[in-house]
Design a protein around this motif. Structure first.
Motif, PDB file in Angstrom:
ATOM      1  N   LEU A   4       0.872  -1.175   0.000  1.00  0.00           N
ATOM      2  CA  LEU A   4       0.000   0.000   0.000  1.00  0.00           C
ATOM      3  C   LEU A   4       0.903   1.217   0.000  1.00  0.00           C
ATOM      4  CD1 LEU A   4      -2.584  -1.058   2.762  1.00  0.00           C
ATOM      5  CD2 LEU A   4      -2.784  -1.366   0.291  1.00  0.00           C
ATOM      6  N   VAL A   5       0.733   2.068  -0.996  1.00  0.00           N
ATOM      7  CA  VAL A   5       1.620   3.224  -1.126  1.00  0.00           C
ATOM      8  C   VAL A   5       0.777   4.494  -1.134  1.00  0.00           C
ATOM      9  CG1 VAL A   5       3.364   4.370  -2.507  1.00  0.00           C
ATOM     10  CG2 VAL A   5       3.308   1.871  -2.398  1.00  0.00           C
ATOM     11  N   GLU A   6       0.976   5.313  -0.105  1.00  0.00           N
ATOM     12  CA  GLU A   6       0.239   6.566  -0.002  1.00  0.00           C
ATOM     13  C   GLU A   6       0.960   7.683  -0.747  1.00  0.00           C
ATOM     14  OE1 GLU A   6      -0.027   4.606   4.192  1.00  0.00           O
ATOM     15  OE2 GLU A   6       1.509   4.986   2.678  1.00  0.00           O
ATOM     16  N   SER A   7       0.196   8.646  -1.211  1.00  0.00           N
ATOM     17  CA  SER A   7       0.762   9.834  -1.836  1.00  0.00           C
ATOM     18  C   SER A   7      -0.215  10.988  -1.649  1.00  0.00           C
ATOM     19  CB  SER A   7       1.043   9.612  -3.324  1.00  0.00           C
ATOM     20  OG  SER A   7      -0.155   9.314  -4.010  1.00  0.00           O
ATOM     21  N   GLY A   8       0.280  12.201  -1.892  1.00  0.00           N
ATOM     22  CA  GLY A   8      -0.585  13.374  -1.828  1.00  0.00           C
ATOM     23  C   GLY A   8      -0.408  14.232  -0.599  1.00  0.00           C
ATOM     24  N   GLY A   9       0.436  13.805   0.317  1.00  0.00           N
ATOM     25  CA  GLY A   9       0.663  14.614   1.512  1.00  0.00           C
ATOM     26  C   GLY A   9       1.455  15.866   1.191  1.00  0.00           C
ATOM     27  N   GLY A  10       1.660  16.676   2.203  1.00  0.00           N
ATOM     28  CA  GLY A  10       2.413  17.902   2.013  1.00  0.00           C
ATOM     29  C   GLY A  10       1.882  18.996   2.906  1.00  0.00           C
ATOM     30  N   LEU A  11       2.278  20.208   2.576  1.00  0.00           N
ATOM     31  CA  LEU A  11       1.910  21.370   3.382  1.00  0.00           C
ATOM     32  C   LEU A  11       0.738  22.110   2.744  1.00  0.00           C
ATOM     33  CD1 LEU A  11       2.624  23.342   5.717  1.00  0.00           C
ATOM     34  CD2 LEU A  11       4.154  24.505   4.104  1.00  0.00           C
ATOM     35  N   VAL A  12      -0.216  22.502   3.576  1.00  0.00           N
ATOM     36  CA  VAL A  12      -1.367  23.267   3.110  1.00  0.00           C
ATOM     37  C   VAL A  12      -1.760  24.245   4.207  1.00  0.00           C
ATOM     38  CG1 VAL A  12      -3.062  21.601   3.948  1.00  0.00           C
ATOM     39  CG2 VAL A  12      -3.658  23.103   2.042  1.00  0.00           C
ATOM     40  N   GLN A  13      -2.331  25.355   3.825  1.00  0.00           N
ATOM     41  CA  GLN A  13      -2.786  26.336   4.819  1.00  0.00           C
ATOM     42  C   GLN A  13      -4.137  25.922   5.402  1.00  0.00           C
ATOM     43  OE1 GLN A  13      -2.719  30.200   2.842  1.00  0.00           O
ATOM     44  NE2 GLN A  13      -0.747  30.656   3.813  1.00  0.00           N
ATOM     45  N   ALA A  14      -4.389  26.373   6.583  1.00  0.00           N
ATOM     46  CA  ALA A  14      -5.673  26.111   7.221  1.00  0.00           C
ATOM     47  C   ALA A  14      -6.811  26.612   6.329  1.00  0.00           C
ATOM     48  CB  ALA A  14      -5.738  26.797   8.580  1.00  0.00           C
ATOM     49  N   GLY A  15      -7.840  25.778   6.230  1.00  0.00           N
ATOM     50  CA  GLY A  15      -8.962  26.091   5.356  1.00  0.00           C
ATOM     51  C   GLY A  15      -8.831  25.522   3.967  1.00  0.00           C
TER      52      GLY A  15
END
Length: 126
Positions: A4-15
């Motif tokens: 199982l390989v996850e992707s799509g994470g990272g930094l995002v601003q609130a909201g």
């Protein structure tokens, strides 16, 4: 060998929004429950969302994400998704994909799953 390989994470601003993906290989999981868990620093891994096998029809969510997160699966691609909207700093965690290797009643416990991904970091800045 199951992966199982996850992707799509990272930094995002609130909201903001993010979509996580989990690509499964080694076997198909269309008949079994798949889910997302997360673990924040210094905390235990916790249930986020789950989707049952075909015909089960039900999605499940932790109260903390209900109305903001949506779990879905594409069985043709053997891929699980987590759409995360209205993100909050408290959503910051490592997000893990999980899959059951057999049909079970439970969906919220760590023991309800047999396979786990390595995790993807999601960080929400305030």
């Amino acid at each position: 060998q199951v992966q199982l390989v996850e992707s799509g994470g990272g930094l995002v601003q609130a909201g903001g929004s993010k979509r996580l993906s989990c690509a499964a290989s080694g076997r198909t999981f269309s008949s079994y429950t798949m889910g997302w868990f997360r673990q924040a620093p210094g905390k235990e891994r916790e249930f986020v969302a789950a989707v049952r096998w075909i015909g089960g029809g039900a999605n499940y969510y932790a109260d903390s994400v209900k109305g903001r997160f949506t779990i879905s699966r594409d069985n043709a691609k053997n891929t699980l998704y987590l759409q995360m909207n209205s993100l909050k700093p408290e959503d910051t965690a490592v997000y893990y994909c999980a899959a059951a290797g057999s049909r079970r009643l439970g969906v919220r416990g760590l023991g309800d799953y047999d396979y786990w991904g390595q995790g993807t970091q999601g960080t929400v800045s305030s």
